[in-house]
Design an enzyme around this catalytic site. Structure first.
Site, PDB file in Angstrom:
ATOM      1  N   LYS A  66     -39.122  -0.959 -19.666  1.00 29.95           N
ATOM      2  CA  LYS A  66     -40.266  -1.488 -19.015  1.00 29.95           C
ATOM      3  C   LYS A  66     -41.628  -1.079 -19.195  1.00 29.95           C
ATOM      4  O   LYS A  66     -42.470  -1.892 -19.519  1.00 29.95           O
ATOM      5  CB  LYS A  66     -39.765  -1.434 -17.278  1.00 29.95           C
ATOM      6  CG  LYS A  66     -40.704  -2.300 -16.652  1.00 29.95           C
ATOM      7  CD  LYS A  66     -40.361  -3.683 -16.458  1.00 29.95           C
ATOM      8  CE  LYS A  66     -39.828  -4.186 -15.420  1.00 29.95           C
ATOM      9  NZ  LYS A  66     -39.151  -5.584 -15.369  1.00 29.95           N
ATOM     10  N   GLY A  72     -20.755   8.617 -26.250  1.00 27.35           N
ATOM     11  CA  GLY A  72     -19.747   7.698 -26.033  1.00 27.35           C
ATOM     12  C   GLY A  72     -18.733   7.800 -25.051  1.00 27.35           C
ATOM     13  O   GLY A  72     -18.315   9.200 -25.111  1.00 27.35           O
ATOM     14  N   GLU A  88     -32.019  13.328 -23.730  1.00 23.34           N
ATOM     15  CA  GLU A  88     -33.021  12.122 -23.784  1.00 23.34           C
ATOM     16  C   GLU A  88     -33.225  11.724 -22.432  1.00 23.34           C
ATOM     17  O   GLU A  88     -34.124  10.892 -22.035  1.00 23.34           O
ATOM     18  CB  GLU A  88     -32.212  10.899 -24.655  1.00 23.34           C
ATOM     19  CG  GLU A  88     -31.064  10.307 -23.847  1.00 23.34           C
ATOM     20  CD  GLU A  88     -29.607  11.146 -24.148  1.00 23.34           C
ATOM     21  OE1 GLU A  88     -29.643  12.334 -24.770  1.00 23.34           O
ATOM     22  OE2 GLU A  88     -28.463  10.639 -24.374  1.00 23.34           O
ATOM     23  N   CYS A 109     -23.508  14.761 -27.145  1.00 27.42           N
ATOM     24  CA  CYS A 109     -22.338  14.381 -26.587  1.00 27.42           C
ATOM     25  C   CYS A 109     -21.212  14.107 -27.496  1.00 27.42           C
ATOM     26  O   CYS A 109     -20.731  15.022 -28.246  1.00 27.42           O
ATOM     27  CB  CYS A 109     -22.639  13.531 -25.480  1.00 27.42           C
ATOM     28  SG  CYS A 109     -21.224  13.443 -24.093  1.00 27.42           S
ATOM     29  N   TYR A 110     -20.740  12.665 -27.122  1.00 28.34           N
ATOM     30  CA  TYR A 110     -19.734  12.498 -28.050  1.00 28.34           C
ATOM     31  C   TYR A 110     -19.993  12.630 -29.634  1.00 28.34           C
ATOM     32  O   TYR A 110     -19.210  13.177 -30.692  1.00 28.34           O
ATOM     33  CB  TYR A 110     -19.202  11.049 -28.004  1.00 28.34           C
ATOM     34  CG  TYR A 110     -18.169  10.340 -29.000  1.00 28.34           C
ATOM     35  CD1 TYR A 110     -16.891  10.443 -28.536  1.00 28.34           C
ATOM     36  CD2 TYR A 110     -18.676   9.717 -30.237  1.00 28.34           C
ATOM     37  CE1 TYR A 110     -15.773  10.010 -29.250  1.00 28.34           C
ATOM     38  CE2 TYR A 110     -17.627   9.220 -30.877  1.00 28.34           C
ATOM     39  CZ  TYR A 110     -16.367   9.561 -30.446  1.00 28.34           C
ATOM     40  OH  TYR A 110     -15.203   9.036 -31.337  1.00 28.34           O
ATOM     41  N   ASP A 130     -41.726  -9.070 -17.481  1.00 28.63           N
ATOM     42  CA  ASP A 130     -41.369  -9.339 -18.971  1.00 28.63           C
ATOM     43  C   ASP A 130     -41.308 -10.846 -19.314  1.00 28.63           C
ATOM     44  O   ASP A 130     -41.739 -10.597 -20.546  1.00 28.63           O
ATOM     45  CB  ASP A 130     -39.624  -9.079 -18.552  1.00 28.63           C
ATOM     46  CG  ASP A 130     -39.396  -7.811 -17.980  1.00 28.63           C
ATOM     47  OD1 ASP A 130     -40.342  -6.856 -17.996  1.00 28.63           O
ATOM     48  OD2 ASP A 130     -38.210  -7.637 -17.510  1.00 28.63           O
ATOM     49  N   HIS A 165     -27.288  15.902 -22.788  1.00 28.88           N
ATOM     50  CA  HIS A 165     -28.149  14.732 -22.923  1.00 28.88           C
ATOM     51  C   HIS A 165     -29.584  15.248 -22.876  1.00 28.88           C
ATOM     52  O   HIS A 165     -30.349  15.125 -21.919  1.00 28.88           O
ATOM     53  CB  HIS A 165     -27.949  13.631 -22.084  1.00 28.88           C
ATOM     54  CG  HIS A 165     -26.588  12.955 -22.287  1.00 28.88           C
ATOM     55  ND1 HIS A 165     -26.586  11.803 -23.173  1.00 28.88           N
ATOM     56  CD2 HIS A 165     -25.483  13.256 -21.709  1.00 28.88           C
ATOM     57  CE1 HIS A 165     -25.005  11.590 -23.223  1.00 28.88           C
ATOM     58  NE2 HIS A 165     -24.245  12.446 -22.244  1.00 28.88           N
TER      59      HIS A 165
HETATM   60  P1  XMP Z   1     -30.640  -2.465 -10.599  1.00 29.89           P
HETATM   61  O1  XMP Z   1     -30.588  -3.032  -9.631  1.00 29.89           O
HETATM   62  O2  XMP Z   1     -29.685  -2.934 -11.712  1.00 29.89           O
HETATM   63  O3  XMP Z   1     -32.315  -2.871 -11.183  1.00 29.89           O
HETATM   64  O4  XMP Z   1     -30.945  -0.675 -10.695  1.00 29.89           O
HETATM   65  C1  XMP Z   1     -32.866  -2.347 -12.480  1.00 29.89           C
HETATM   66  C2  XMP Z   1     -33.891  -3.075 -12.783  1.00 29.89           C
HETATM   67  O5  XMP Z   1     -33.652  -4.517 -13.107  1.00 29.89           O
HETATM   68  C3  XMP Z   1     -34.019  -5.475 -12.130  1.00 29.89           C
HETATM   69  N1  XMP Z   1     -33.064  -6.312 -12.109  1.00 29.89           N
HETATM   70  C4  XMP Z   1     -32.851  -7.613 -12.817  1.00 29.89           C
HETATM   71  N2  XMP Z   1     -33.652  -8.164 -13.555  1.00 29.89           N
HETATM   72  N3  XMP Z   1     -32.382 -10.009 -13.787  1.00 29.89           N
HETATM   73  C5  XMP Z   1     -33.406  -9.503 -14.138  1.00 29.89           C
HETATM   74  O6  XMP Z   1     -34.337  -9.999 -14.641  1.00 29.89           O
HETATM   75  C6  XMP Z   1     -31.509  -9.452 -13.105  1.00 29.89           C
HETATM   76  O7  XMP Z   1     -30.307 -10.133 -12.830  1.00 29.89           O
HETATM   77  C7  XMP Z   1     -31.648  -8.052 -12.447  1.00 29.89           C
HETATM   78  N4  XMP Z   1     -31.039  -7.499 -11.614  1.00 29.89           N
HETATM   79  C8  XMP Z   1     -31.689  -6.198 -11.576  1.00 29.89           C
HETATM   80  C9  XMP Z   1     -34.444  -4.750 -11.021  1.00 29.89           C
HETATM   81  O8  XMP Z   1     -35.343  -5.434 -10.328  1.00 29.89           O
HETATM   82  C10 XMP Z   1     -34.767  -3.375 -11.497  1.00 29.89           C
HETATM   83  O9  XMP Z   1     -36.560  -3.435 -11.806  1.00 29.89           O
END
Ligand code: XMP
Length: 522
Positions: free
Chosen positions: A378, A54, A171, A81-82, A227, A169
């Site tokens: 994911k 934290g 994890e 950590c914290y 998703d 960390h």
């Molecule tokens: P970033 O750019 O944050 O992306 O490193 C991490 C993962 O999230 C996806 N991403 C999004 N997915 N709405 C979504 O549904 C969003 O606003 C959004 N912004 C980023 C990105 O493609 C990657 O898989």
């Protein structure tokens, strides 16, 4: 009774990652806030408890804390950590601001290889540190089991009381032997048997959704991405045709993607779903004209989504109202939007933060959307998808953000810039496939920088945009490294993009990892 380990949340960004590592050891794991009462906690009969990191300092009055009785309860505890500092502070040790704070990869020396959590861990190993405070003096009854150059108590333990603490960390994947340590904690210290399985997630979730939704109708925002596809199939398993899926095509999709989504989910597609496509590209472009700030762009895209989606819901509600809205929010979306308990806002994901008022007030939706994947990463979502029999090519599709090319076109979003990005992206993906580059372990796409520069083509001067090719390898999308794409493939892409896509005269490859970058550009 099912064996469980509980993660007590003190506001760190990695609590779900800890839970996920425990699940990977085939041990069921739940996360609870640090505000949970000790009696309630004990009644859950946990086999062990893990205290998260934290951002606070344990000695400040406002900082999250826990009663010292926890450490006398006889339950195995691992402080991270914290959490490690809290354990030290509450059991008589000293915590102070470290003279040198540590951040990132740090050499770790294991001083006690006979420790249960360090057995078969190398004496000299690496860990991931991120702290400004440290344990200055271990409490009485504890022995120091690891140190680093700047951290005298990188790990400590009191095996009699089953109390273990690590400043680093375990994890995150940057601590290469971290999973081993967590496995030792849950199996050897807590004595869990390790026979829980991920497939019970689908079964339990379908049952819970059925119970919660009853005979009500549900509207789901479907983007065609992994998703929302998995969320749609889970919901359709639970409630069948009580579910309606609306796909808002914002004109910011990849090349031809709107039609592809319709082909998969529409009446002639792979699933038996109520599916509706709304083409809203013109509306999006008109509202995004002149807007350059990334957060403002995200907000506009999110608000328009609600507006278009809401209008559709209104039309559909003539056939009987909807009680719930559902969406495919996954855990990294929650963390990066700062919704995960005191974290920092990195970027507002359009699908996080509860339903907008107008949908609740005007359309009568329940305030809390149904988000069955909210606690998963994911790759866990993909695993759930495969378990439900969703075809592999859909499950392993490249992830695509909700705001689409809106966050891959840096600066103002115009139809022309989107066209350039779509065409460059299609070439990049085609060439990667031709060359047999494995794209399943990350995300590979083209983005458009906001940079125009001078070039020469034929005998003429050009003043055109620079396309950015980005390829990252990641397992959880929280951290990522640039992919090593063969030079010849990049060169072919560069040549084709400049020759075939009007308006481009340079191509860059983005080498930035996450952190410090993010995967998307905005
Ligand atoms: P970033 O750019 O944050 O992306 O490193 C991490 C993962 O999230 C996806 N991403 C999004 N997915 N709405 C979504 O549904 C969003 O606003 C959004 N912004 C980023 C990105 O493609 C990657 O898989």
């Amino acid at each position: 009774m099912q064996e469980k380990v509980i993660v007590l949340d003190f506001g760190g960004q990695y609590k779900q990652l800890i839970a996920r590592r425990v699940r990977e050891c085939n041990v069921y794991c739940e996360i609870h806030p640090h505000s949970i009462d000790l009696d309630v906690l004990k009644a859950m009969n946990p086999k062990g408890i893990i205290l998260t990191g934290g951002p606070n300092s344990v000695y400040e009055a406002e900082s999250p804390t826990y009663t010292a009785e926890l450490f006398e309860a006889g339950i195995p505890i691992l402080g991270i950590c914290y959490g490690s500092q809290l354990m030290a502070y509450k059991t008589g040790g000293q915590v102070a601001t470290a003279p040198t704070s540590e951040y990132g990869h740090t050499d770790l020396v294991i001083d006690a290889q006979d420790s249960l959590i360090f057995s078969d861990v190398n004496e000299n190993t690496t860990c991931w540190m991120s702290h400004t405070d440290y344990i200055a003096k271990a409490p009485e009854g504890f022995r120091i089991t690891a140190h680093t150059e700047n951290c005298p108590v990188a790990a400590m333990e009191n095996p009699e009381k089953k109390l273990y603490a690590v400043q680093f960390h375990p994890e995150v994947l940057h601590t290469p032997e971290g999973t081993k340590m967590l496995r030792h904690f849950v199996l050897d210290v807590c004595g869990c048997s390790g026979d829980w399985k991920m497939d019970s997630f689908v079964e339990t979730t379908v049952k819970e959704l059925r119970e919660k939704i009853g005979s009500d109708r549900v509207l789901l925002g479907l983007s065609g991405g992994v998703d929302s596809t998995v969320a749609a199939v889970l919901l359709s398993k639970a409630i069948g045709k009580q579910l309606t899926c609306v796909f808002v095509d914002h004109g910011l999709m990849r090349k031809d993607e709107g039609d592809e989504v319709e082909a998969v989910f529409g009446p002639n597609g792979n699933f038996d779903l109520n599916f509706i496509r709304v083409n809203a590209g013109d509306l999006y472009f008109s509202r995004l004209a002149g807007v350059t700030d990334p957060e403002q762009k995200r907000k506009i895209i999110g608000e328009l989504f609600v507006k278009v989606f809401g209008a559709e819901a209104k039309k559909l509600s003539d056939q009987g109202g909807f009680r719930y809205m559902a969406q495919g929010t996954i855990y990294p979306d929650v963390v990066e939007s700062g919704a995960g308990n005191g974290g920092a806002v990195i970027k507002s994901h359009h699908n996080v933060g509860g339903l907008p008022k107008e949908m609740v007030v005007d359309l009568g939706f329940d305030e809390t959307p149904i988000e069955p994947l909210r606690s998963l990463f994911k790759d866990e979502v993909r695993q759930a998808g495969l378990e439900m029999g969703i075809p592999r090519e859909l499950v392993f599709r490249q992830p695509f953000p909700g705001p689409g090319l809106g966050v891959r076109v840096v600066g103002e979003v115009t139809p022309d810039k989107v066209r350039i990005t779509q065409e460059a992206d299609a070439i990049f993906r085609e060439e990667l496939e031709k060359a047999g580059v494995d794209t399943g372990k990350g995300q590979f796409f083209a983005a458009l920088s906001n940079m125009r520069s001078v070039g020469v083509m034929g005998d003429g001067r050009t003043y055109d945009y620079a396309v950015v090719l980005r390829g990252v390898i990641t397992s959880d999308f929280m951290t990522a490294e640039a992919a090593e794409i063969p030079w010849s493939v990049l060169q072919t892409c560069m040549t084709r993009i400049i020759n075939e896509v009007k308006g481009v005269n340079r191509v860059f490859y983005d080498l930035t990892s996450k952190p410090p970058g993010t995967i998307e550009m905005e």
